[in-house]
Design a protein around this motif. Structure first.
Motif, PDB file in Angstrom:
ATOM      1  N   HIS A  29       0.822  -1.206   0.000  1.00 30.25           N
ATOM      2  CA  HIS A  29       0.000   0.000   0.000  1.00 30.25           C
ATOM      3  C   HIS A  29       0.857   1.257   0.000  1.00 30.25           C
ATOM      4  CE1 HIS A  29      -3.856  -1.905   0.436  1.00 30.25           C
ATOM      5  NE2 HIS A  29      -3.390  -2.653   1.408  1.00 30.25           N
ATOM      6  N   ASN A  32       0.821   4.996  -2.398  1.00 31.17           N
ATOM      7  CA  ASN A  32       0.248   6.324  -2.166  1.00 31.17           C
ATOM      8  C   ASN A  32       0.243   6.681  -0.680  1.00 31.17           C
ATOM      9  OD1 ASN A  32      -1.597   4.449  -1.541  1.00 31.17           O
ATOM     10  ND2 ASN A  32      -3.110   5.030  -3.094  1.00 31.17           N
TER      11      ASN A  32
ATOM     12  N   ASP B  77      -4.902   0.688   7.184  1.00 26.19           N
ATOM     13  CA  ASP B  77      -5.677  -0.195   6.305  1.00 26.19           C
ATOM     14  C   ASP B  77      -7.035   0.422   5.969  1.00 26.19           C
ATOM     15  OD1 ASP B  77      -3.852  -2.170   5.860  1.00 26.19           O
ATOM     16  OD2 ASP B  77      -4.594  -3.523   7.425  1.00 26.19           O
ATOM     17  N   ASN B  79      -7.818   3.513   5.840  1.00 25.32           N
ATOM     18  CA  ASN B  79      -7.630   4.630   4.922  1.00 25.32           C
ATOM     19  C   ASN B  79      -7.393   4.145   3.487  1.00 25.32           C
ATOM     20  OD1 ASN B  79      -7.465   7.502   4.630  1.00 25.32           O
ATOM     21  ND2 ASN B  79      -5.273   7.241   4.265  1.00 25.32           N
ATOM     22  N   ASP B  80      -6.683   3.039   3.354  1.00 23.55           N
ATOM     23  CA  ASP B  80      -6.396   2.528   2.016  1.00 23.55           C
ATOM     24  C   ASP B  80      -7.587   1.833   1.382  1.00 23.55           C
ATOM     25  OD1 ASP B  80      -3.787   3.368   1.889  1.00 23.55           O
ATOM     26  OD2 ASP B  80      -3.014   1.566   2.858  1.00 23.55           O
ATOM     27  N   MET B  81      -8.385   1.143   2.186  1.00 21.00           N
ATOM     28  CA  MET B  81      -9.342   0.227   1.586  1.00 21.00           C
ATOM     29  C   MET B  81     -10.808   0.580   1.805  1.00 21.00           C
ATOM     30  SD  MET B  81      -7.302  -3.292   2.342  1.00 21.00           S
ATOM     31  CE  MET B  81      -7.485  -3.289   4.113  1.00 21.00           C
TER      32      MET B  81
END
Lengths: 99, 186
Positions: A29, A32, B77, B79-81
């Motif tokens: 991840h 970004n 996690d 925030n990313d997904m």
């Protein structure tokens, strides 16, 4: 015999596919990834909240400290995170670490 | 007795034929921009809640859910997904919240604020297990994906831990907790 080879080929490609879709590392991840905006935290500490209200037993506060302590070490040579500032922060927080 | 059985068979056939006609006629509005009527809504919601509650009932909750490291792992996690569908402090809508039906609940608000009455699972442990199960397995025919393939249980529990604190975070606190860039390069 042919069937065996075929089965083997299918099994192998399935395995390859599964492995490629396996649990991914959080590092994937990173593309970004953002840096924590720790200057915001300073505002929280120094202006809005007074220190008595800072609850060091609160996991949210602990987690923010972890993010920002590391960040300060990384940014040590950048202008606004000068050594003095850093030192001052330490003094501010240290007594509260002690429980 | 004979008449009774006859009428039972007749009714059964009628339902089958009627159902078949309905199915094949195409009159059911399948578009996500047509809301369920209240009967369908109730049926689906009841089905979902009971299914999840049963499946999640024998999960065991890790004892360190309050650990700050969990907030860092779960925050990054999330925030990313999850943000695109479930929003974050300071964000009130996205293309997904506008277009998905069922609408993904805004998880940066408390349950009461996002308009569910979670009365059926008032107990806290039940709520934690339910969230874990939903994140791991997803929900069929809704936009909620299963995150189990690809993420181990520990990471999912950390997301659950993060969700417990999310509604009370300010935008600035959220940003610090969820920033990935120095949570993993020890």
């Amino acid at each position: 015999m042919k069937i065996k080879t075929l089965t083997f080929a299918i099994a192998l490609s399935t395995l390859a596919f599964t492995v490629s879709a396996q649990a991914h590392d959080p590092k994937e991840h990173m593309k970004n990834a953002e840096k924590p905006d720790c200057s915001a935290m300073k505002n929280m500490d120094h202006s809005k909240m007074d220190h008595n209200k800072m609850d060091m037993d609160d996991p949210v506060m602990q987690a923010m400290m972890k993010q920002c302590m590391k960040n300060m070490h990384h940014d040590e040579n950048s202008a606004d995170e000068s050594h003095d500032d850093h030192q001052k922060d330490r003094n501010d927080h240290d007594p509260k670490h002690q429980h | 007795m004979k008449v009774y059985i006859k009428s039972l068979v007749f009714t059964g056939m009628l339902i089958l034929v009627g159902g078949g006609l309905f199915l094949y006629s195409g009159v059911y509005p399948i578009g996500a921009d047509t809301r369920h009527n209240s009967l369908t809504y109730w049926l689906l919601e009841t089905l979902r809640e009971h299914s999840v509650a049963r499946a999640a009932s024998d999960l065991s909750i890790p004892s360190d859910l309050n650990n700050s490291n969990r907030l860092l792992s779960g925050g990054a996690d999330y925030n990313d997904m999850c943000v695109s569908c479930h929003l974050k402090p300071g964000m009130s809508e996205s293309d997904f919240t506008l277009g998905l039906y069922p609408t993904p609940p805004n998880l940066s608000e408390t349950a009461a604020e996002h308009g569910h009455d979670h009365a059926s699972r008032a107990d806290h442990d039940g709520a934690l297990k339910r969230q874990f199960w939903i994140i791991k397995h997803g929900i069929k025919a809704s936009g909620m994906p299963a995150w189990g393939p690809g993420h181990d249980d520990e990471r999912i529990w950390s997301m659950v831990a993060f969700l417990q604190r999310l509604p009370e975070l300010s935008a600035a606190q959220y940003q610090i907790l969820s920033a990935r860039d120095n949570s993993i390069d020890e």
